[in-house]
Design an enzyme around this catalytic site. Structure first.
Site, short mmCIF file in Angstrom:
data_model
loop_
_atom_site.label_atom_id
_atom_site.label_comp_id
_atom_site.label_asym_id
_atom_site.label_seq_id
_atom_site.Cartn_x
_atom_site.Cartn_y
_atom_site.Cartn_z
N THR A 248 -1.11 3.63 4.80
CA THR A 248 -1.24 3.82 3.36
C THR A 248 -1.08 5.28 2.97
O THR A 248 -1.36 6.18 3.76
CB THR A 248 -2.64 3.33 2.91
OG1 THR A 248 -2.84 3.67 1.54
CG2 THR A 248 -3.76 3.96 3.73
N ASP A 249 -0.69 5.50 1.71
CA ASP A 249 -0.62 6.87 1.19
C ASP A 249 -2.01 7.48 1.03
O ASP A 249 -2.16 8.71 0.89
CB ASP A 249 0.15 6.92 -0.14
CG ASP A 249 -0.46 6.05 -1.23
OD1 ASP A 249 -1.49 5.39 -1.00
OD2 ASP A 249 0.12 6.03 -2.35
N GLU A 250 -3.06 6.64 1.06
CA GLU A 250 -4.41 7.16 0.82
C GLU A 250 -4.87 8.11 1.92
O GLU A 250 -5.82 8.87 1.73
CB GLU A 250 -5.41 6.01 0.67
CG GLU A 250 -5.05 5.09 -0.48
CD GLU A 250 -6.20 4.22 -0.97
OE1 GLU A 250 -7.35 4.49 -0.62
OE2 GLU A 250 -5.90 3.27 -1.71
N TYR B 292 -12.38 3.62 3.79
CA TYR B 292 -11.13 2.88 4.05
C TYR B 292 -10.03 3.82 4.52
O TYR B 292 -9.42 3.62 5.58
CB TYR B 292 -10.68 2.13 2.79
CG TYR B 292 -9.23 1.70 2.84
CD1 TYR B 292 -8.83 0.68 3.69
CD2 TYR B 292 -8.26 2.34 2.06
CE1 TYR B 292 -7.49 0.29 3.77
CE2 TYR B 292 -6.93 1.96 2.13
CZ TYR B 292 -6.55 0.94 2.99
OH TYR B 292 -5.23 0.57 3.07
N LYS C 36 -8.02 4.16 8.13
CA LYS C 36 -6.56 4.05 8.28
C LYS C 36 -6.01 5.32 8.93
O LYS C 36 -5.11 5.26 9.77
CB LYS C 36 -5.89 3.80 6.92
CG LYS C 36 -6.18 2.45 6.30
CD LYS C 36 -5.69 1.26 7.10
CE LYS C 36 -4.19 1.13 7.12
NZ LYS C 36 -3.77 -0.13 7.82
P1 NAD Z 1 -5.15 -7.95 2.81
O1 NAD Z 1 -6.59 -7.55 2.77
O2 NAD Z 1 -4.59 -8.78 1.73
O3 NAD Z 1 -4.86 -8.75 4.18
C1 NAD Z 1 -5.40 -8.34 5.41
C2 NAD Z 1 -5.17 -9.48 6.40
O4 NAD Z 1 -5.69 -9.06 7.68
C3 NAD Z 1 -5.90 -10.77 6.03
O5 NAD Z 1 -5.04 -11.87 6.21
C4 NAD Z 1 -7.07 -10.83 7.00
O6 NAD Z 1 -7.49 -12.16 7.30
C5 NAD Z 1 -6.47 -10.13 8.21
N1 NAD Z 1 -7.51 -9.56 9.09
C6 NAD Z 1 -8.54 -8.76 8.72
N2 NAD Z 1 -9.28 -8.47 9.80
C7 NAD Z 1 -8.68 -9.06 10.87
C8 NAD Z 1 -8.96 -9.11 12.26
N3 NAD Z 1 -10.01 -8.46 12.79
N4 NAD Z 1 -8.13 -9.80 13.06
C9 NAD Z 1 -7.06 -10.46 12.54
N5 NAD Z 1 -6.75 -10.46 11.24
C10 NAD Z 1 -7.55 -9.77 10.41
O7 NAD Z 1 -4.36 -6.61 3.01
P2 NAD Z 1 -2.94 -6.18 2.40
O8 NAD Z 1 -3.13 -5.67 1.03
O9 NAD Z 1 -1.95 -7.24 2.66
O10 NAD Z 1 -2.61 -4.92 3.32
C11 NAD Z 1 -1.92 -5.08 4.56
C12 NAD Z 1 -1.80 -3.73 5.24
O11 NAD Z 1 -1.13 -2.84 4.39
C13 NAD Z 1 -3.16 -3.09 5.55
O12 NAD Z 1 -3.07 -2.46 6.80
C14 NAD Z 1 -3.34 -2.07 4.45
O13 NAD Z 1 -4.13 -0.98 4.89
C15 NAD Z 1 -1.91 -1.67 4.20
N6 NAD Z 1 -1.63 -1.19 2.82
C16 NAD Z 1 -1.89 -1.99 1.75
C17 NAD Z 1 -1.56 -1.54 0.47
C18 NAD Z 1 -1.81 -2.37 -0.75
O14 NAD Z 1 -1.52 -1.91 -1.85
N7 NAD Z 1 -2.30 -3.59 -0.65
C19 NAD Z 1 -0.97 -0.29 0.31
C20 NAD Z 1 -0.75 0.50 1.43
C21 NAD Z 1 -1.05 0.02 2.69
O1 TDX Z 2 -11.67 -3.26 -11.41
C1 TDX Z 2 -10.99 -2.23 -11.13
N1 TDX Z 2 -10.89 -1.24 -12.06
C2 TDX Z 2 -10.21 -0.09 -11.82
O2 TDX Z 2 -10.14 0.79 -12.70
C3 TDX Z 2 -10.34 -2.06 -9.87
C4 TDX Z 2 -10.41 -3.13 -8.80
C5 TDX Z 2 -9.63 -0.90 -9.65
N2 TDX Z 2 -9.59 0.07 -10.59
C6 TDX Z 2 -8.81 1.30 -10.31
C7 TDX Z 2 -9.13 1.99 -9.01
C8 TDX Z 2 -7.79 2.58 -8.63
O3 TDX Z 2 -7.62 3.83 -9.27
O4 TDX Z 2 -7.45 0.88 -10.22
C9 TDX Z 2 -6.77 1.61 -9.19
C10 TDX Z 2 -6.24 0.63 -8.17
O5 TDX Z 2 -7.36 0.07 -7.51
P1 TDX Z 2 -7.21 -0.97 -6.30
O6 TDX Z 2 -6.37 -2.11 -6.75
O7 TDX Z 2 -8.57 -1.24 -5.75
O8 TDX Z 2 -6.30 -0.14 -5.28
P2 TDX Z 2 -6.52 1.28 -4.54
O9 TDX Z 2 -7.94 1.63 -4.44
O10 TDX Z 2 -5.60 2.26 -5.21
O11 TDX Z 2 -5.97 0.92 -3.08
C11 TDX Z 2 -4.81 0.08 -2.90
O12 TDX Z 2 -3.66 0.84 -2.62
C12 TDX Z 2 -3.62 1.52 -1.39
C13 TDX Z 2 -5.04 -0.93 -1.77
O13 TDX Z 2 -6.21 -1.70 -2.04
C14 TDX Z 2 -5.16 -0.24 -0.45
O14 TDX Z 2 -5.27 -1.20 0.61
C15 TDX Z 2 -3.92 0.59 -0.22
O15 TDX Z 2 -3.99 1.31 0.97
#
Ligand code: NAD
Ligand code: TDX
Length: 365
Positions: free
Chosen positions: A133-135, A159, A163
């Site tokens: 992630t960019d975080e 988190y 990562k």
């Molecule tokens: P998500 O939470 O939707 O899915 C995570 C998946 O991992 C789920 O299916 C869960 O059951 C599985 N999981 C969790 N713990 C596990 C374990 N111990 N063993 C096997 N499976 C397990 O997550 P996502 O949003 O799809 O993110 C996927 C990846 O991308 C993550 O590594 C996250 O850090 C990264 N990422 C997500 C975002 C975003 O915006 N969602 C952005 C940047 C990076």
């Molecule tokens: O109810 C809300 N109100 C609100 O203002 C929620 C859930 C979020 N927010 C804000 C927090 C953040 O600034 O919105 C922005 C986006 O929040 P999230 O959807 O929780 O995402 P973020 O915290 O930015 O992280 C996401 O992007 C990077 C993913 O959850 C991560 O897994 C990924 O690495």
């Protein structure tokens, strides 16, 4: 032809990747390993559940022996590692699971890959792709340049710290043992199958029910939105053309303040209700069903502790070296995502109350 293990393939991005991969790599086997936590749902794989190439294994990435067995017995040569605890708010309330899954889990996967690929040499070429992630880069001020692959790590939440730790382990396994790794750091994804705890799907579901739309702090935090289909193509570019040991940023080039994003979604909803009279019958509690503005539900609430102010991604390396380009504009992506949630009410209702999971467990055990 690749033989791919997708960890976390029943989660949001993992499932979208499986759909994409099966659509573009017919006849190539895909094994999904997923523990099915609250965020993992077999409903996310429903559109491809019958595909012969797909094998689903319910299991934990921390189970090194299981991962070794899958790699060995199915002669898998590629890992795309999505599995993680992914929600920042949950990491603030309970960091332990993030260390266990994201740090220890990634290490368990790396150990399995090292044993099977480097010691037993089961396949001639291999790739361990780690999705990050960019975080990990921390928070930007308004006029700072976007994060590049050279930006120093400065994670601020449990988190992002977990990562960052996993990224360092992946890097170390490449440098120390010669594991052929790649890492992608991407910005906020959105699109189909996004669990309604994250900003965009939560706002969609809440506004359809006439529930308040909670905006943390002043709503001026900026995120760089990436449609999940662009992210999946970005990962595909890395698997096909990325160099082992390298890191690639993947972004959508679509920065938006949270308040502005939610207001745009509200306008999309108002337009959809105005264009389709049936929606008022399906969602009678939505303000738009009464001709009122969805944005009337917006409420400013207490800020997230340690809330990063701004993320922005410079993905010019992936564009230059891999030919990656984000194709989905934020305006188009938000419209399509809202339409997807309208068309897939069964999905979000079933993942929110667990009913699909219960159904599949009774019928397919
Ligand atoms: P998500 O939470 O939707 O899915 C995570 C998946 O991992 C789920 O299916 C869960 O059951 C599985 N999981 C969790 N713990 C596990 C374990 N111990 N063993 C096997 N499976 C397990 O997550 P996502 O949003 O799809 O993110 C996927 C990846 O991308 C993550 O590594 C996250 O850090 C990264 N990422 C997500 C975002 C975003 O915006 N969602 C952005 C940047 C990076
Ligand atoms: O109810 C809300 N109100 C609100 O203002 C929620 C859930 C979020 N927010 C804000 C927090 C953040 O600034 O919105 C922005 C986006 O929040 P999230 O959807 O929780 O995402 P973020 O915290 O930015 O992280 C996401 O992007 C990077 C993913 O959850 C991560 O897994 C990924 O690495």
């Amino acid at each position: 032809m690749a033989r791919v293990l997708v960890s976390g393939g029943a989660g949001f991005i993992g499932a979208n990747f499986v759909h994409h991969w099966l659509a573009t790599h017919a006849d190539e086997p895909v094994v999904v390993l997923d523990a099915l936590t609250y965020a993992g749902n077999l409903a996310n794989l429903e559109p491809v559940r019958e595909r012969a190439e797909l094998c689903f294994v319910r299991g934990d990435i921390r189970d090194t022996a299981l991962v070794e067995r899958l790699l060995r017995e199915q002669r898998l040569d590629t890992i795309v590692h999505f599995a993680a605890e992914s929600h920042v708010d949950r990491s603030i309330h309970g960091p332990d699971a993030f260390i266990e899954t994201n740090v220890q889990g990634t290490h368990a996967m790396l150990k399995a890959a090292r044993t099977v690929w480097l010691e037993e040499r089961t396949v001639p070429v291999h790739r361990f792709h780690h999705v990050s992630t960019d975080e990990v880069y921390g928070s930007l001020d308004p006029h700072d340049p976007p994060f590049s692959e050279r930006t120093p790590y400065a994670p601020n939440s449990p988190y992002s710290a977990s990562k960052a730790a996993s990224d360092h382990l992946v890097r170390a396994y490449h440098h120390t043992y010669g594991l052929a790794t790649t890492i992608s750091n991407c910005s906020n994804n959105y699109g189909p199958f996004h669990f309604p705890e994250k900003l965009i799907p939560l706002m969609i579901v809440n506004l359809l029910h006439g529930r308040e739309l909670p905006i943390y702090g002043d709503g001026r935090n900026v995120r760089d939105w990436l449609h999940v289909s662009d992210h999946c193509r970005g990962i595909e570019c890395i698997l096909e053309r990325g160099r082992p040991g390298e890191v690639y940023n993947i972004g959508g080039g679509a920065e938006s303040e949270n308040l502005q994003l939610v207001e745009t979604l509200c306008a999309v909803a108002d337009g959809a209700f105005a264009a389709d009279a049936h929606l008022a019958g399906r969602f009678p509690d939505a303000p738009a069903a009464r001709g009122e503005k969805s944005a009337s539900l917006i409420r400013f609430v207490k800020d997230r502790p340690g809330h990063d102010r701004r993320y922005a991604i410079d993905c010019s390396k992936a564009e230059r070296e891999l030919g990656y380009r984000a194709e989905v504009t934020l305006a188009r992506g938000l419209g399509e995502t809202f339409a997807w949630y309208l068309a897939n009410e069964w999905w979000w209702r079933s993942v929110m109350d667990g009913s699909y999971q219960r159904w599949i467990e009774t019928h397919y055990r």
